[in-house]
Motif scaffolding. Structure first.
Motif, PDB file in Angstrom:
ATOM      1  N   MET A  98      64.500  -2.777 -15.467  1.00 43.62           N
ATOM      2  CA  MET A  98      64.566  -1.602 -14.603  1.00 43.62           C
ATOM      3  C   MET A  98      65.970  -1.397 -14.056  1.00 43.62           C
ATOM      4  N   VAL A  99      66.609  -2.467 -13.617  1.00 46.73           N
ATOM      5  CA  VAL A  99      67.976  -2.358 -13.086  1.00 46.73           C
ATOM      6  C   VAL A  99      68.939  -1.905 -14.181  1.00 46.73           C
ATOM      7  N   GLY A 100      68.865  -2.562 -15.352  1.00 50.35           N
ATOM      8  CA  GLY A 100      69.757  -2.183 -16.444  1.00 50.35           C
ATOM      9  C   GLY A 100      69.534  -0.758 -16.907  1.00 50.35           C
ATOM     10  N   GLY A 101      68.263  -0.360 -17.063  1.00 52.48           N
ATOM     11  CA  GLY A 101      67.963   1.006 -17.480  1.00 52.48           C
ATOM     12  C   GLY A 101      68.431   2.035 -16.472  1.00 52.48           C
ATOM     13  N   MET A 102      68.252   1.720 -15.189  1.00 52.94           N
ATOM     14  CA  MET A 102      68.677   2.642 -14.131  1.00 52.94           C
ATOM     15  C   MET A 102      70.193   2.820 -14.131  1.00 52.94           C
ATOM     16  N   LEU A 103      70.928   1.717 -14.236  1.00 49.20           N
ATOM     17  CA  LEU A 103      72.390   1.808 -14.208  1.00 49.20           C
ATOM     18  C   LEU A 103      72.938   2.487 -15.465  1.00 49.20           C
ATOM     19  N   LEU A 104      72.325   2.240 -16.609  1.00 48.18           N
ATOM     20  CA  LEU A 104      72.737   2.949 -17.824  1.00 48.18           C
ATOM     21  C   LEU A 104      72.433   4.438 -17.722  1.00 48.18           C
ATOM     22  N   HIS A 105      71.312   4.762 -17.088  1.00 47.29           N
ATOM     23  CA  HIS A 105      70.942   6.169 -16.882  1.00 47.29           C
ATOM     24  C   HIS A 105      71.998   6.871 -16.029  1.00 47.29           C
ATOM     25  N   LEU A 106      72.396   6.237 -14.929  1.00 42.02           N
ATOM     26  CA  LEU A 106      73.412   6.833 -14.063  1.00 42.02           C
ATOM     27  C   LEU A 106      74.759   6.933 -14.777  1.00 42.02           C
ATOM     28  N   ARG A 107      75.080   5.928 -15.580  1.00 41.71           N
ATOM     29  CA  ARG A 107      76.327   5.957 -16.348  1.00 41.71           C
ATOM     30  C   ARG A 107      76.323   7.114 -17.344  1.00 41.71           C
ATOM     31  N   SER A 108      75.183   7.314 -17.980  1.00 45.99           N
ATOM     32  CA  SER A 108      75.066   8.416 -18.938  1.00 45.99           C
ATOM     33  C   SER A 108      75.271   9.765 -18.251  1.00 45.99           C
ATOM     34  N   LEU A 109      74.754   9.896 -17.039  1.00 51.43           N
ATOM     35  CA  LEU A 109      74.919  11.148 -16.297  1.00 51.43           C
ATOM     36  C   LEU A 109      76.365  11.351 -15.862  1.00 51.43           C
ATOM     37  N   ARG A 110      77.010  10.282 -15.440  1.00 55.91           N
ATOM     38  CA  ARG A 110      78.395  10.398 -14.963  1.00 55.91           C
ATOM     39  C   ARG A 110      79.361  10.740 -16.096  1.00 55.91           C
ATOM     40  N   LYS A 111      79.167  10.112 -17.249  1.00 59.42           N
ATOM     41  CA  LYS A 111      80.131  10.243 -18.341  1.00 59.42           C
ATOM     42  C   LYS A 111      79.695  11.244 -19.412  1.00 59.42           C
ATOM     43  N   PHE A 112      78.526  11.870 -19.207  1.00 62.26           N
ATOM     44  CA  PHE A 112      78.042  12.864 -20.176  1.00 62.26           C
ATOM     45  C   PHE A 112      77.940  12.259 -21.575  1.00 62.26           C
ATOM     46  N   GLN A 113      77.380  11.045 -21.643  1.00 64.44           N
ATOM     47  CA  GLN A 113      77.283  10.328 -22.911  1.00 64.44           C
ATOM     48  C   GLN A 113      75.841   9.923 -23.185  1.00 64.44           C
ATOM     49  N   GLN A 114      75.524   9.836 -24.470  1.00 67.17           N
ATOM     50  CA  GLN A 114      74.233   9.289 -24.862  1.00 67.17           C
ATOM     51  C   GLN A 114      74.224   7.780 -24.641  1.00 67.17           C
ATOM     52  N   SER A 115      73.043   7.219 -24.494  1.00 67.14           N
ATOM     53  CA  SER A 115      72.941   5.771 -24.261  1.00 67.14           C
ATOM     54  C   SER A 115      72.644   4.998 -25.538  1.00 67.14           C
ATOM     55  N   GLY A 116      72.464   5.711 -26.647  1.00 68.28           N
ATOM     56  CA  GLY A 116      72.106   5.031 -27.885  1.00 68.28           C
ATOM     57  C   GLY A 116      70.689   4.494 -27.890  1.00 68.28           C
ATOM     58  N   GLY A 117      69.858   4.973 -26.965  1.00 66.07           N
ATOM     59  CA  GLY A 117      68.469   4.523 -26.893  1.00 66.07           C
ATOM     60  C   GLY A 117      68.260   3.309 -25.999  1.00 66.07           C
ATOM     61  N   TRP A 118      69.332   2.786 -25.407  1.00 60.36           N
ATOM     62  CA  TRP A 118      69.213   1.565 -24.615  1.00 60.36           C
ATOM     63  C   TRP A 118      68.509   1.793 -23.279  1.00 60.36           C
ATOM     64  N   ILE A 119      68.607   2.990 -22.721  1.00 61.07           N
ATOM     65  CA  ILE A 119      67.859   3.270 -21.487  1.00 61.07           C
ATOM     66  C   ILE A 119      66.367   3.107 -21.747  1.00 61.07           C
ATOM     67  N   LYS A 120      65.910   3.722 -22.813  1.00 61.70           N
ATOM     68  CA  LYS A 120      64.494   3.643 -23.175  1.00 61.70           C
ATOM     69  C   LYS A 120      64.084   2.204 -23.492  1.00 61.70           C
ATOM     70  N   ALA A 121      64.945   1.481 -24.224  1.00 66.44           N
ATOM     71  CA  ALA A 121      64.612   0.106 -24.604  1.00 66.44           C
ATOM     72  C   ALA A 121      64.452  -0.794 -23.385  1.00 66.44           C
ATOM     73  N   LEU A 122      65.351  -0.665 -22.422  1.00 60.98           N
ATOM     74  CA  LEU A 122      65.292  -1.518 -21.232  1.00 60.98           C
ATOM     75  C   LEU A 122      64.137  -1.138 -20.313  1.00 60.98           C
TER      76      LEU A 122
END
Length: 331
Positions: free
Chosen positions: A168-192
């Protein structure tokens, strides 16, 4: 002036073709009152009584229908929810035609664990951060062994309250990073997040088997509060170290569940029937037992071990997670 107003009201009441005699009665009473010097206020009161009298039957009829509907739904045992939003639970059935009893997951989210996964795999610590992660996990195991000893049911319950946090922590932080940098996560948000949800379902299963005591619940609150904040800071500082720690935690989980199975096999722990939620979630046979449940949970932990060591390796290579395909779809 009052006399003229009263006569005017009386004429309109008499001339009104679609005003019933019962509705016109307030006008006559009001007009007589004005004639007797009671003033204009009585006329207003009569007008209000006439309009409210016309509206009351409709409101009463609406309330009657609403109460009837609520009573009917309550007789059926359903939860009464306003239909304003248009949200209602669809009728879902199992493969055998019986009604699906769970709201926390749907049939298409159930799966069969990969029991062929290598349980003995171990990431040998090589770098300094690897050794830090490995030693940290080994130190955390000491108080756990002292407190729970061989009470593996309670131990598993505590383990799952902790294991559901990193994803949950990793997915949340990757989600926020994706929003800040306008980048895809490569599916890692969903995986975590899938990992976090899977660990939570482990806990929901263990709670069906082991009823925690009050001091164990207090311990869960304390450990979760400390671990969540510590892991949050760790992931911000070094994601590669955070994922390596989780990888080693999952290796310890595999060891704990293996010992759990040994106690079931030698009769120290009764091999009770599997909870209904576990049978539906892992698509187990109807006659599945506790041993079957622990076996599939252990396989899940092995998958989480591989995912987190893989994520840490990506960071150690100087790359971002989005540059490698995420292991999505296992759960």
């Amino acid at each position: 002036m009052n006399s003229l107003l009263a006569r005017s009201v009386m004429k309109r009441a008499i001339a009104g073709r679609h005003v019933s005699s019962s509705a016109a009665t307030p006008f006559y009473a009001a007009a007589a009152a004005v004639e007797q010097g009671r003033g204009l206020s009585v006329v207003v009161m009569g007008w209000r009584r006439m309009t409210s009298g016309a509206a009351e039957p409709a409101v009463a009829e609406k309330d009657k229908k609403s109460n009837g509907t609520v009573a009917e739904e309550m007789r059926k045992g359903d939860v009464v929810v306003s239909s304003y939003w248009g949200v209602s639970k669809p009728k879902i059935t199992r493969e055998d035609g019986t009604e699906w009893p769970w709201n926390c997951f749907m049939p298409w989210e159930a799966y069969r664990a990969d029991l062929s996964i290598d349980l003995g795999k171990h990431h040998v610590p090589k770098t300094f951060l690897d050794k830090v992660a490995y030693r940290t996990v080994k130190l955390l195991r000491i108080p756990t062994d002292v407190f729970f000893q061989r009470r593996y049911g309670c131990r598993a319950m505590m383990l799952e309250t902790v294991a559901a946090v990193p994803g949950m922590v990793g997915g949340m932080l990757l989600h926020l990073r994706s929003l800040r940098k306008f980048q895809q996560s490569g599916g890692w948000i969903k995986a975590l997040l899938e990992e976090a949800e899977n660990e939570r379902m482990h806990l929901m299963t263990m709670v069906e088997l082991v009823q925690p005591k009050w001091y164990e619940r207090l311990l869960v609150l304390t450990v979760q509060g400390v671990f969540f904040n510590a892991f949050f800071v760790l992931y911000l500082m070094s994601p590669k170290l955070a994922h390596r720690v989780v990888g080693y935690l999952e290796e310890e989980a595999i060891h704990s569940y293996t010992e759990f199975l040994k106690d079931i096999e030698n009769g120290s722990i009764q091999n009770v029937p599997a909870p209904a939620i576990a049978i539906d979630y892992w698509r187990l046979p109807k006659d599945a037992t506790l041993k079957d449940v622990i076996t599939v949970i252990r396989a899940d932990e092995a998958h989480h071990r591989d995912v987190n060591h893989f994520a840490s390796d990506i960071h150690f290579q100087g790359k971002e997670l989005r540059e490698a395909p995420a292991p999505v779809g296992y759960h």
